[in-house]
Design a protein around this motif. Structure first.
Motif, short mmCIF file in Angstrom:
data_model
loop_
_atom_site.label_atom_id
_atom_site.label_comp_id
_atom_site.label_asym_id
_atom_site.label_seq_id
_atom_site.Cartn_x
_atom_site.Cartn_y
_atom_site.Cartn_z
N ALA A 233 3.64 5.06 -8.05
CA ALA A 233 2.83 6.56 -7.75
C ALA A 233 1.95 6.73 -8.76
CB ALA A 233 3.77 7.50 -7.66
N GLN A 234 1.90 6.01 -10.17
CA GLN A 234 1.12 6.32 -10.96
C GLN A 234 0.33 5.04 -11.52
OE1 GLN A 234 1.30 9.77 -13.26
NE2 GLN A 234 1.00 9.46 -10.95
N ALA A 235 -0.29 4.53 -10.58
CA ALA A 235 -1.16 3.08 -10.55
C ALA A 235 -2.41 3.33 -11.69
CB ALA A 235 -1.44 2.63 -9.30
N GLY A 236 -3.04 4.35 -11.48
CA GLY A 236 -4.06 4.82 -12.15
C GLY A 236 -5.40 3.77 -11.71
N GLU A 237 -6.50 4.41 -11.99
CA GLU A 237 -7.81 3.93 -11.39
C GLU A 237 -8.33 2.42 -11.71
OE1 GLU A 237 -12.43 5.17 -11.40
OE2 GLU A 237 -11.15 6.48 -12.30
N ALA A 238 -7.69 1.88 -12.98
CA ALA A 238 -8.10 0.50 -13.23
C ALA A 238 -7.41 -0.37 -12.35
CB ALA A 238 -7.81 0.24 -14.72
N ARG A 239 -6.02 -0.28 -12.12
CA ARG A 239 -5.09 -1.03 -11.35
C ARG A 239 -5.68 -1.09 -9.86
NH1 ARG A 239 0.81 0.20 -12.12
NH2 ARG A 239 1.09 -1.79 -10.95
N LEU A 240 -6.08 0.22 -9.40
CA LEU A 240 -6.44 0.49 -7.87
C LEU A 240 -7.97 -0.33 -7.69
CD1 LEU A 240 -5.47 4.22 -7.56
CD2 LEU A 240 -4.39 2.45 -6.58
N ALA A 241 -8.65 -0.12 -8.67
CA ALA A 241 -9.95 -0.87 -8.72
C ALA A 241 -9.90 -2.52 -8.55
CB ALA A 241 -10.80 -0.73 -9.96
N ASP A 242 -8.89 -2.81 -9.34
CA ASP A 242 -8.62 -4.20 -9.35
C ASP A 242 -7.99 -4.54 -7.95
OD1 ASP A 242 -8.02 -6.92 -10.85
OD2 ASP A 242 -6.13 -6.61 -10.40
N VAL A 243 -7.28 -3.84 -7.34
CA VAL A 243 -6.78 -4.29 -6.02
C VAL A 243 -7.93 -4.57 -4.91
CG1 VAL A 243 -5.60 -3.36 -3.87
CG2 VAL A 243 -4.42 -3.15 -6.16
N PHE A 244 -8.85 -3.61 -5.10
CA PHE A 244 -9.91 -3.63 -3.99
C PHE A 244 -10.89 -4.80 -4.61
CE2 PHE A 244 -8.51 0.32 -2.81
CZ PHE A 244 -9.01 0.56 -1.39
N ARG A 245 -11.15 -5.21 -5.85
CA ARG A 245 -11.92 -6.24 -6.19
C ARG A 245 -11.40 -7.53 -5.84
NH1 ARG A 245 -11.07 -10.08 -9.76
NH2 ARG A 245 -9.25 -9.05 -10.71
N LYS A 246 -9.87 -7.67 -5.90
CA LYS A 246 -9.27 -8.93 -5.20
C LYS A 246 -9.58 -8.95 -3.83
CE LYS A 246 -5.70 -9.19 -9.10
NZ LYS A 246 -4.28 -8.80 -9.56
N ALA A 247 -9.66 -7.87 -3.02
CA ALA A 247 -9.56 -7.87 -1.92
C ALA A 247 -11.04 -8.24 -1.23
CB ALA A 247 -9.13 -6.56 -1.09
N GLY A 248 -11.86 -8.31 -2.18
CA GLY A 248 -13.47 -8.47 -1.85
C GLY A 248 -14.41 -7.48 -1.76
N PHE A 249 -13.95 -6.16 -2.18
CA PHE A 249 -15.04 -4.82 -2.15
C PHE A 249 -15.93 -5.17 -3.43
CE2 PHE A 249 -12.08 -3.84 0.98
CZ PHE A 249 -12.52 -2.81 1.71
N THR A 250 -17.00 -4.69 -3.34
CA THR A 250 -17.95 -4.64 -4.60
C THR A 250 -18.32 -3.37 -4.94
OG1 THR A 250 -19.79 -4.93 -2.95
CG2 THR A 250 -18.96 -7.04 -3.58
N HIS A 251 -17.93 -2.49 -4.08
CA HIS A 251 -18.26 -1.05 -4.72
C HIS A 251 -16.87 -0.25 -4.40
CE1 HIS A 251 -20.13 2.87 -4.83
NE2 HIS A 251 -19.29 3.39 -3.69
N PHE A 252 -16.85 0.42 -5.83
CA PHE A 252 -15.54 1.09 -5.88
C PHE A 252 -15.82 2.31 -6.82
CE2 PHE A 252 -11.30 2.33 -7.56
CZ PHE A 252 -10.47 2.42 -6.40
N ARG A 253 -15.86 3.48 -6.31
CA ARG A 253 -16.10 4.61 -7.44
C ARG A 253 -15.01 5.76 -7.01
NH1 ARG A 253 -18.88 9.16 -5.63
NH2 ARG A 253 -19.38 9.04 -3.68
N ARG A 254 -14.83 6.64 -8.18
CA ARG A 254 -13.91 7.87 -8.01
C ARG A 254 -15.00 9.01 -7.51
NH1 ARG A 254 -10.58 10.84 -12.80
NH2 ARG A 254 -10.06 8.70 -13.21
N ALA A 255 -14.74 9.38 -6.25
CA ALA A 255 -15.63 10.25 -5.68
C ALA A 255 -15.07 11.58 -6.02
CB ALA A 255 -15.53 10.16 -4.18
#
Length: 355
Positions: free
Chosen positions: A320-342
């Motif tokens: 529950a305390q993954a943090g932005e960098a680890r979450l962004a890495d999940v989306f990068r590995k899944a093929g997403f090119t855009h990821f931002r804190r909104a």
């Protein structure tokens, strides 16, 4: 061997910290009692009241109420006026303790905390064996407490702040789109969006059958059952309706394979679609997360979030305390090119992701 020198001042300070925590755990039980017996509601907006007046207003026994009030006064949860022997719930305290629609209403959170004790034997077994504990195997107070606690935060922020922070989503919702709510629990997030955007269609999915049943009931109570559909499904098995918006509300970190869940979301997105990810607030480094909020999140992560991810195979146990960098890495590995804190709150991080 030389005995370790003990600093008496440090020892006393640490003992008092432990005693304060023990006091808070007792106080949590008192908060739950006060909420369930409508004691706070009986005091809200009434000004100073005697113990007998609070008892009369709540239809409870005065001797119990007086002792409960003294506990509340000792903890700073009500004000005590010694000259009149009266107790008062201030407007600020009422928002936290008496107003069930307030975004800072907290009593339901103690149901989730109580589940940690109810499930202690399961947690001890998990520690000793490395096995997981699935969400559905926890005490029902966890499911109800989490749903009710998060509902108010979503009610105060989802439509007013989080969705407008996503590029173009509000206009699409007004026009009418298909929205998936993955790990929807009791359905509060889907229902809030459906009420705000009647032209859109919402699909809530959760692997926990009892939660889906409750979500269906909640949709009928809200009179939007025709606009919201709730079904049992995992994060990699829900129907592909080519969604323009896919939401993960405080659930991705619970999944045994978050990369697979996000890859599946990519496959079910309509062209130009958006993923909204809501996760517990966390910085990227442990030393940045040494706060009361993180303490609670780490505790729930230990007993609930990591335990469920492990029960699903645990390919990537975010916690529950993954943090932005680890979450962004999940989306990068899944093929997403855009990821931002909104957007963000003291309790949540809100992200926008697109292919």
């Amino acid at each position: 061997m030389n005995a370790t020198a003990i600093n008496p001042a440090k020892l006393e300070a640490f003992v008092m910290r432990a005693v304060n925590d023990l006091s808070a755990s007792y106080g949590g039980a008192m908060i739950s009692i006060g909420s369930k017996l409508s004691l706070y509601k009986a005091m809200a907006g009434a000004g100073p009241l005697s113990a007998s007046e609070v008892a009369s207003r709540s239809s409870c026994a005065e001797r119990y109420v007086r002792e409960w009030l003294n506990s509340q006064a000792a903890g700073g949860y009500v004000d005590y006026h010694a000259l009149s022997d009266c107790y008062e719930l201030t407007p600020e305290q009422a928002l936290v303790l008496a107003d069930e629609n307030s975004p800072v209403f907290i009593p339901h959170a103690w149901s989730a905390a109580a589940s940690l004790w109810f499930d202690e034997e399961k947690t001890l077994h998990a520690f000793r064996t490395g096995n997981g504990v699935a969400w559905g195997d926890h005490h029902s107070s966890l499911h109800c407490g989490v749903a009710a606690f998060y509902r108010n935060g979503y009610r105060g922020n989802l439509v007013a702040n989080w969705l407008p922070a996503l590029n173009g989503i509000v206009d699409k919702l007004h026009a009418g789109i298909a929205v998936a709510d993955i790990g929807c629990g009791h359905g509060h997030s889907s229902i809030l969006m459906a009420q705000a955007f009647p032209n859109s269609r919402f699909y809530g999915f959760d692997a926990h059958a009892e939660s889906i049943h409750t979500a269906q009931q909640n949709a009928r109570i809200a009179d939007i059952a025709e606009q919201v559909n709730f079904d049992i499904a995992t994060a990699v098995s829900y129907p592909n309706h080519r969604y323009d918006l896919i939401c993960f509300f405080d659930c991705l970190h619970d999944m045994g394979d978050p990369v697979a869940a996000v890859k599946y979301a990519a496959q079910t997105l309509a062209p130009g679609g958006t993923v909204m990810l809501v996760e517990p607030f966390a910085h990227d480094r442990i030393e940045q997360n040494l706060s009361p909020i993180s303490r609670a999140y780490y505790a729930s992560s230990t007993t609930v979030c990591c335990a469920h991810a492990i029960s699903e195979g645990g390919k990537m146990v975010l916690g529950a305390q993954a943090g932005e960098a680890r979450l962004a890495d999940v989306f990068r590995k899944a093929g997403f090119t855009h990821f931002r804190r909104a957007a963000e709150t003291p309790f949540n991080l809100i992200f926008e992701a697109q292919i």
